[in-house]
Design an enzyme around this catalytic site. Structure first.
Site, PDB file in Angstrom:
ATOM      1  CG  ASN A 124      -0.228  -0.033   2.509  1.00 33.38           C
ATOM      2  OD1 ASN A 124       0.473   0.909   2.848  1.00 33.38           O
ATOM      3  ND2 ASN A 124      -0.357  -1.123   3.257  1.00 33.38           N
TER       4      ASN A 124
ATOM      5  CG  ASP B   7      -7.255  -5.926  13.625  1.00 36.04           C
ATOM      6  OD1 ASP B   7      -6.416  -5.192  14.208  1.00 36.04           O
ATOM      7  OD2 ASP B   7      -8.291  -5.479  13.094  1.00 36.04           O
ATOM      8  CB  ILE B   8      -1.261  -6.080  15.071  1.00 34.46           C
ATOM      9  CG1 ILE B   8      -0.748  -6.941  13.911  1.00 34.46           C
ATOM     10  CG2 ILE B   8      -0.237  -6.028  16.195  1.00 34.46           C
ATOM     11  CD1 ILE B   8       0.402  -6.346  13.132  1.00 34.46           C
TER      12      ILE B   8
ATOM     13  CG  PHE C 152      -2.620   6.179  13.353  1.00 37.98           C
ATOM     14  CD1 PHE C 152      -2.000   5.879  14.551  1.00 37.98           C
ATOM     15  CD2 PHE C 152      -2.330   7.389  12.740  1.00 37.98           C
ATOM     16  CE1 PHE C 152      -1.104   6.761  15.138  1.00 37.98           C
ATOM     17  CE2 PHE C 152      -1.439   8.286  13.313  1.00 37.98           C
ATOM     18  CZ  PHE C 152      -0.823   7.978  14.516  1.00 37.98           C
TER      19      PHE C 152
END
Ligand code: CTP
Length: 398
Positions: free
Chosen positions: A208, A304-305, A323
């Site tokens: 990304n 999903d950390i 975030f």
């Protein structure tokens, strides 16, 4: 600011050794005591007499100097320091450190100590970019060694690129960051940053557009307030900040494992743009064009950390900050995301292309917490980071 600090300065054999003379002067101006060690090669570039005159101390040179051993053994010499600074850290010294060699005074001191070590590398650009030095750099970072520089620029050998030793005042700044007695002194903070790369095959990956700029700025601001920062970064465009413990990863799974290794921490700031999916069963061979048509990629969900850490039953960081990069209905989506992830704060930003935020130097953020949505004015990413770091300091010390 450095008064009463004892710094063991190991000067390696490179042309940049002349800058270490100025470094000694700058450190002493700030009240530090500098105990210099010269490698055999360093003596070709600076003389023991000038080093000793500037430091106002004896220069240590030889592992087997019996007088030195009687006065202060090498173990004691390395352990009595508050910080060991290696400047210039040559390719050879870095290789010895990474390989655990102890065949002269400098390398033996580095092996015999648990004192924190800060390296200021200096070498020809090809040597810095050589796969062996790349491996040694990653290994040393993983061992907890901190780095300042190298800088990019003209080199004494006539080439251009990364490899110039940081200027003495930059090294002083990194040393001051190490000793910073700010509100976060004694607090451990984890920051994730940058994109992740999810392999399709050995040469292709899904990525990304995250540059890592905001996460890097947050880590730098936290370190400046005295925090002990572990910085877990994907392959970002910007270099990691000086004076933090850098852990480099590529994939979301590696980032998740590195986060676990960094625990326990007082606060976790999850600024990384983690890929939500990886290619399941990524090929270990390059995919070839085939007559059977286009390859079909199947995806699997990545851990999903943020959500996992925010939901930890024991050992959860006191403060978990996520975030949220959104392109529309920012407050609404980010508020829902905060509830879904279970984090304490969400730093939300509008990353729709018109804002120029993704990859740009400024950011417009909304901080979402129990107190509601706090809109911050448009400001440089560095200023967003400083404001966030100072809020984190308030939250951890109140
Ligand atoms: N995050 C994470 N691990 C993931 C995905 C995201 O730790 N696998 C963290 C990011 O570091 C960030 C926050 O979660 O702090 C929000 O990431 P984002 O991608 O915006 O949220 P998603 O849950 O993926 O929601 P969506 O993409 O649907 O907006």
């Amino acid at each position: 600011m450095l008064s009463s600090k004892r710094i063991l300065l190991i000067i390696g054999g490179g042309i940049a050794a002349y800058k270490s003379l100025d470094l000694i002067r700058r450190l002493r101006e700030r009240g530090a005591a500098v105990h210099p060690v010269l490698t055999r090669a360093a003596k070709e570039f600076v003389t023991p007499l000038s080093v000793s005159a500037l430091a106002g101390e004896k220069v240590y040179q030889d592992l087997f100097d019996l007088t030195d051993e009687a006065e202060m053994g090498h173990i004691q010499l390395s352990r009595s320091a508050d910080l060991i600074v290696v400047a210039p850290a040559t390719a050879d010294l870095m290789a010895k450190m990474a390989g655990g060699l102890a065949n002269d005074l400098a390398s033996t001191l580095l092996m015999a100590t648990d004192t924190p070590v800060l390296c200021a590398p200096a070498m020809n650009v090809r040597m810095w970019e050589h796969p062996a030095t790349r491996r040694n750099h990653v290994q040393l970072e993983a061992d907890g060694v901190r780095f300042v520089g190298p800088n990019e620029g003209d080199m004494a050998c006539g080439e251009y690129g990364p490899g110039r030793m940081s200027e003495p005042l930059e090294i002083v700044a990194a040393i001051e960051t190490h000793f910073a007695v700010g509100p976060l002194a004694g607090k451990r903070v984890l920051v994730t940053s940058g994109p992740t790369h999810e392999p399709i095959d050995p040469v292709r990956y899904i990525a990304n557009r995250s540059s890592g700029a905001q996460g890097t700025a947050v880590a730098r601001a936290l370190a400046a307030l005295g925090a002990d920062v572990t910085f877990v970064t994907g392959p970002a465009d910007v270099s990691p900040p000086d004076g933090v413990n850098v852990v480099r990863v590529e994939t979301a799974q590696q980032m998740s494992d590195a986060v676990d290794d960094a625990l326990p921490v007082d606060a976790g700031v999850f600024a990384a743009a983690v890929a939500d999916w990886r290619v399941s069963g990524a090929s270990d061979r390059k995919l070839k064009k085939s007559r059977d048509g286009l390859p079909a990629l199947e995806f699997a969900e990545n851990p999903d950390i943020l959500k996992r850490i925010a939901h930890m039953e024991s050992g959860r960081p006191t403060l978990v900050v996520g975030f949220a990069a959104e392109t529309d209905n920012v407050i609404e989506h980010a508020t829902a995301k905060r509830a879904r992830k279970g984090c304490d704060w969400i730093v939300a930003n509008d990353v729709s292309p018109a804002t120029g935020i993704m990859g740009g130097s400024e950011n417009v953020v909304i901080l979402i917490s129990d107190d509601g949505a706090e809109e911050w004015p448009r400001m440089a990413k560095d200023d967003v980071a400083k404001r966030l770091a100072s809020k984190i300091a308030d939250a951890l010390t109140e």
